[in-house]
Design a protein around this motif. Structure first.
Motif, PDB file in Angstrom:
ATOM      1  N   ARG A   1      47.340  35.648  42.188  1.00 26.25           N
ATOM      2  CA  ARG A   1      46.172  35.671  41.297  1.00 26.25           C
ATOM      3  C   ARG A   1      46.468  34.958  39.984  1.00 26.25           C
ATOM      4  N   LEU A   2      47.670  35.158  39.448  1.00 23.51           N
ATOM      5  CA  LEU A   2      48.033  34.501  38.192  1.00 23.51           C
ATOM      6  C   LEU A   2      48.106  32.986  38.377  1.00 23.51           C
ATOM      7  N   ARG A   3      48.717  32.555  39.487  1.00 26.65           N
ATOM      8  CA  ARG A   3      48.815  31.110  39.744  1.00 26.65           C
ATOM      9  C   ARG A   3      47.431  30.474  39.836  1.00 26.65           C
ATOM     10  N   GLN A   4      46.532  31.103  40.559  1.00 29.40           N
ATOM     11  CA  GLN A   4      45.190  30.535  40.726  1.00 29.40           C
ATOM     12  C   GLN A   4      44.418  30.532  39.408  1.00 29.40           C
ATOM     13  N   ALA A   5      44.624  31.557  38.577  1.00 33.72           N
ATOM     14  CA  ALA A   5      43.960  31.586  37.270  1.00 33.72           C
ATOM     15  C   ALA A   5      44.461  30.447  36.389  1.00 33.72           C
ATOM     16  N   LEU A   6      45.757  30.198  36.387  1.00 35.71           N
ATOM     17  CA  LEU A   6      46.315  29.109  35.579  1.00 35.71           C
ATOM     18  C   LEU A   6      45.798  27.762  36.061  1.00 35.71           C
TER      19      LEU A   6
ATOM     20  N   THR B   1      38.282  34.343  32.858  1.00 37.28           N
ATOM     21  CA  THR B   1      39.001  33.823  34.032  1.00 37.28           C
ATOM     22  C   THR B   1      40.014  34.852  34.532  1.00 37.28           C
ATOM     23  N   LEU B   2      40.736  35.476  33.615  1.00 38.25           N
ATOM     24  CA  LEU B   2      41.697  36.504  34.016  1.00 38.25           C
ATOM     25  C   LEU B   2      41.006  37.657  34.733  1.00 38.25           C
ATOM     26  N   MET B   3      39.860  38.072  34.213  1.00 39.57           N
ATOM     27  CA  MET B   3      39.139  39.183  34.832  1.00 39.57           C
ATOM     28  C   MET B   3      38.632  38.808  36.216  1.00 39.57           C
ATOM     29  N   ARG B   4      38.129  37.561  36.366  1.00 37.98           N
ATOM     30  CA  ARG B   4      37.600  37.154  37.677  1.00 37.98           C
ATOM     31  C   ARG B   4      38.688  37.093  38.734  1.00 37.98           C
ATOM     32  N   HIS B   5      39.927  36.877  38.285  1.00 40.84           N
ATOM     33  CA  HIS B   5      41.032  36.833  39.240  1.00 40.84           C
ATOM     34  C   HIS B   5      41.753  38.173  39.331  1.00 40.84           C
TER      35      HIS B   5
ATOM     36  N   GLU C   1      55.565  32.569  42.874  1.00 43.54           N
ATOM     37  CA  GLU C   1      54.210  31.996  42.919  1.00 43.54           C
ATOM     38  C   GLU C   1      54.038  30.896  41.872  1.00 43.54           C
ATOM     39  N   LEU C   2      54.552  31.126  40.653  1.00 44.20           N
ATOM     40  CA  LEU C   2      54.415  30.106  39.608  1.00 44.20           C
ATOM     41  C   LEU C   2      55.164  28.834  39.985  1.00 44.20           C
ATOM     42  N   ALA C   3      56.241  28.977  40.750  1.00 41.83           N
ATOM     43  CA  ALA C   3      56.989  27.796  41.184  1.00 41.83           C
ATOM     44  C   ALA C   3      56.158  26.906  42.105  1.00 41.83           C
ATOM     45  N   LYS C   4      55.074  27.462  42.695  1.00 41.46           N
ATOM     46  CA  LYS C   4      54.211  26.669  43.579  1.00 41.46           C
ATOM     47  C   LYS C   4      53.197  25.824  42.811  1.00 41.46           C
ATOM     48  N   LEU C   5      53.127  26.031  41.498  1.00 42.52           N
ATOM     49  CA  LEU C   5      52.152  25.259  40.713  1.00 42.52           C
ATOM     50  C   LEU C   5      52.461  23.774  40.819  1.00 42.52           C
ATOM     51  N   GLN C   6      51.479  22.998  41.169  1.00 42.47           N
ATOM     52  CA  GLN C   6      51.622  21.559  41.284  1.00 42.47           C
ATOM     53  C   GLN C   6      50.759  20.877  40.231  1.00 42.47           C
TER      54      GLN C   6
ATOM     55  N   ARG D   1      37.340  44.261  40.534  1.00 42.17           N
ATOM     56  CA  ARG D   1      38.139  45.246  41.262  1.00 42.17           C
ATOM     57  C   ARG D   1      37.294  45.935  42.325  1.00 42.17           C
ATOM     58  N   LEU D   2      36.037  46.278  41.947  1.00 39.51           N
ATOM     59  CA  LEU D   2      35.146  46.962  42.888  1.00 39.51           C
ATOM     60  C   LEU D   2      34.809  46.065  44.070  1.00 39.51           C
ATOM     61  N   LEU D   3      34.780  44.747  43.836  1.00 35.47           N
ATOM     62  CA  LEU D   3      34.451  43.814  44.914  1.00 35.47           C
ATOM     63  C   LEU D   3      35.655  43.466  45.778  1.00 35.47           C
ATOM     64  N   GLY D   4      36.799  44.056  45.423  1.00 30.80           N
ATOM     65  CA  GLY D   4      37.976  43.822  46.264  1.00 30.80           C
ATOM     66  C   GLY D   4      38.632  42.493  46.047  1.00 30.80           C
ATOM     67  N   ARG D   5      38.468  41.893  44.836  1.00 27.28           N
ATOM     68  CA  ARG D   5      39.050  40.571  44.588  1.00 27.28           C
ATOM     69  C   ARG D   5      40.539  40.645  44.266  1.00 27.28           C
ATOM     70  N   THR D   6      41.091  41.869  44.181  1.00 22.67           N
ATOM     71  CA  THR D   6      42.486  42.008  43.787  1.00 22.67           C
ATOM     72  C   THR D   6      43.411  42.239  44.980  1.00 22.67           C
ATOM     73  N   ARG D   7      42.956  41.944  46.199  1.00 18.93           N
ATOM     74  CA  ARG D   7      43.806  42.157  47.372  1.00 18.93           C
ATOM     75  C   ARG D   7      44.948  41.138  47.417  1.00 18.93           C
ATOM     76  N   ARG D   8      44.765  40.007  46.756  1.00 18.77           N
ATOM     77  CA  ARG D   8      45.839  39.030  46.679  1.00 18.77           C
ATOM     78  C   ARG D   8      46.961  39.581  45.791  1.00 18.77           C
ATOM     79  N   SER D   9      48.162  39.081  45.976  1.00 18.76           N
ATOM     80  CA  SER D   9      49.277  39.542  45.143  1.00 18.76           C
ATOM     81  C   SER D   9      49.042  39.116  43.695  1.00 18.76           C
ATOM     82  N   ARG D  10      49.692  39.824  42.766  1.00 11.94           N
ATOM     83  CA  ARG D  10      49.490  39.505  41.353  1.00 11.94           C
ATOM     84  C   ARG D  10      49.987  38.104  41.022  1.00 11.94           C
TER      85      ARG D  10
END
Length: 523
Positions: free
Chosen positions: A57-62, A16-20, A90-95, A45-54
């Protein structure tokens, strides 16, 4: 040794971490650092999935990893002194939004826990939940006498999931402490232990009901905070029935204004509730996010708070309570040296810390803030900056203060939303000064004497007997010490005699050896 099921879960987490695009979290660890070059071969990384801020990406992975990781991210979001600002935001947005489980399943759980059909227990029961979270969900109902209530039901089969993910968090925290000096300073094992305890407390609804009852007693007759009644005959570890309250959600600013609520008074009363819970009752609601707070529309000029969800409550030791109050008091009076001394006395920074250097660092952080108008100062963020400064002096994370820091940030953030000009300093300073007068100094000594006097008077008739027993014990101890001293003197005498005999034998042996050598030479 990691068990197979945990190994599978760890694999899912890493995937999951790698996919995000969070490969760097994996390769930043000492075990994988030599393989860091593989980051550039990551397909994500090659597919450009890391354009989002870190942080994003961490929030969505969690969120993808499930409710336990969401709750852990929420807990981490309160530790802004440990996290980069963008990640904390970003973590503060976790609902804690989780799809509800079926109402029929909730009905079955209630009937099993309470031993009767729902139709006998309640006049009405709605299988559609009012709210659903990671630990439990809430259903509206009516008791046979017509009283409106809510029924809280713990999610089925949630404990094995919690235990599995907690074991993984414990494993990762232990590995981090072994691998990194910086990690050891942050006490990740203690932080996870605190999170573990909090989660298990939330699972026990009888404990939550007891917390609710104690908080209600503390505010009985108060116009500051209303705590709903618990119906104990309907409460079990996985089911709790509580009075349903009807208030305006604290986050609905438009509804509060439409009801004529005095927003300034509302903000100030929230601060008063917080300091009353922490310093007067030493028992505070530690999950004061907007979803758990409502406002009664009945008294708009003196608005009354209404709280729900008492699964997470905080307390402090008397020592931490006193040190915190003295710290607040010293800050209010800009006594930076006393702040530095208190940090050392409390053990929050190492005892070898140079007070002058620490005082200067605190002054550097504090003075620019005090030069600004009070209404522009965020006390919560000021404390965070102070903690970040103290990290240079090896200040260690205090797990017992984590809940308090989180609650203070919640309270101030909430107060600023309600009334942007809220002055936490001016509101809190009289409270702290009053607490200091009552707990430290002559008045505190008199209060302690007044509290202890009945116990002392109760012991007065027994004083002769207790005195006789104490003197007898002292005499027996003296006799024992004298016997031990005599035995020690006798032992020393024996050792001295043995030493003299040994010396004599040695001299005799040397003399005999010399005579023998002499005779041999003469022959």
């Amino acid at each position: 040794m990691i068990r197979p099921r945990l190994l599978i879960r760890l694999t899912v987490i890493q995937w999951t971490l790698m996919r995000h695009g969070l490969d760097e979290l994996l390769f930043a660890t000492p075990w994988f650092k030599p393989l860091r070059f593989m980051l550039w071969l990551s397909p994500w990384r090659l597919l450009g999935r890391t354009r989002r801020s870190r942080g994003e990406r961490l929030r969505q992975a969690l969120e993808e990893l499930g409710p336990i990781f969401v709750k852990f991210g929420q807990a981490l979001s309160t530790r802004r002194d440990l996290l980069p600002e963008d990640v904390a935001d970003e973590l503060a947005k976790l609902q804690d939004r989780v799809p509800p489980f079926p109402g029929t399943q909730a009905r079955a759980l209630i009937e099993k826990a309470l031993g009767k059909p729902v139709g006998e227990l309640f006049l009405e029961f709605d299988e559609t939940p009012l709210a659903s979270a990671s630990i439990a969900q809430v259903h509206p109902a009516r008791l046979p006498d017509g009283k409106a209530v809510v029924v809280k039901v713990v999610r089925p089969n949630i404990l094995p999931i919690i235990e599995r993910d907690l074991e993984i968090l414990h494993t990762l925290a232990t590995l981090a402490e072994k691998a990194s000096r910086e990690a050891r300073r942050l006490h990740p094992v203690d932080v996870v232990d605190e999170f573990d305890k909090t989660l298990h407390d939330e699972l026990d609804l009888v404990r939550e009901a007891a917390n609710c009852g104690q908080l209600a007693r503390h505010f009985a007759g108060s116009d500051l905070l209303y705590v709903p009644e618990v119906y104990w005959e309907y409460t079990q570890p996985n089911v709790m029935v509580q009075e349903r309250i009807h208030g305006i959600p604290i986050s609905d600013l438009a509804a509060l204004r439409a009801a004529g609520i005095d927003m300034k008074a509302l903000g100030e009363r929230g601060v008063e509730i917080f300091f009353t819970q922490v310093f007067t009752h030493n028992f505070f609601h530690a999950d004061m996010h907007p979803g758990n707070i409502f406002v009664s529309p009945e008294t708009p000029a003196a608005p009354r708070y209404m709280a729900v969800d008492f699964g997470i409550m905080g307390t402090l030791t008397p020592e931490d309570q006193r040190y915190l109050a003295e710290n607040f008091h010293a800050f209010f009076n800009r006594d930076y040296r006393r702040v530095a001394e208190l940090h050392i006395e409390s053990g929050w920074v190492p005892p070898h810390t140079r007070v002058n250097e620490f005082e200067a660092a605190i002054r550097t952080v504090s003075e620019p803030i005090f030069q600004r108008p009070l209404r522009e100062i965020s006390f919560g963020h000021f404390l965070l900056r102070l903690f970040q400064t103290a990290r240079r002096f090896d200040m260690e994370v205090q797990p017992q203060l984590v809940l308090l820091q989180k609650t203070l940030l919640n309270v101030e953030g909430l107060g600023r939303q309600l009334y942007p000009d809220l002055d936490l300093w001016t509101t809190a300073k009289p409270f702290i000064e009053r607490w200091m007068r009552e707990r430290i100094g002559p008045k505190a000594a008199l209060n302690t004497l007044r509290e202890e006097l009945p116990r002392a008077l109760a012991l007065l008739p027994e004083l002769p007997r207790l005195t006789h027993e104490a003197l007898s014990a002292q005499k027996r101890q003296a006799e024992l010490l004298e016997r031990q001293a005599q035995e020690l003197r006798a032992l020393r005498g024996s050792m001295e005699r043995a030493r003299r005999i040994g010396l004599q034998l040695t001299l005799l042996a040397i003399t005999a050896m010399l005579l023998t050598l002499g005779l041999c030479w003469m022959a």
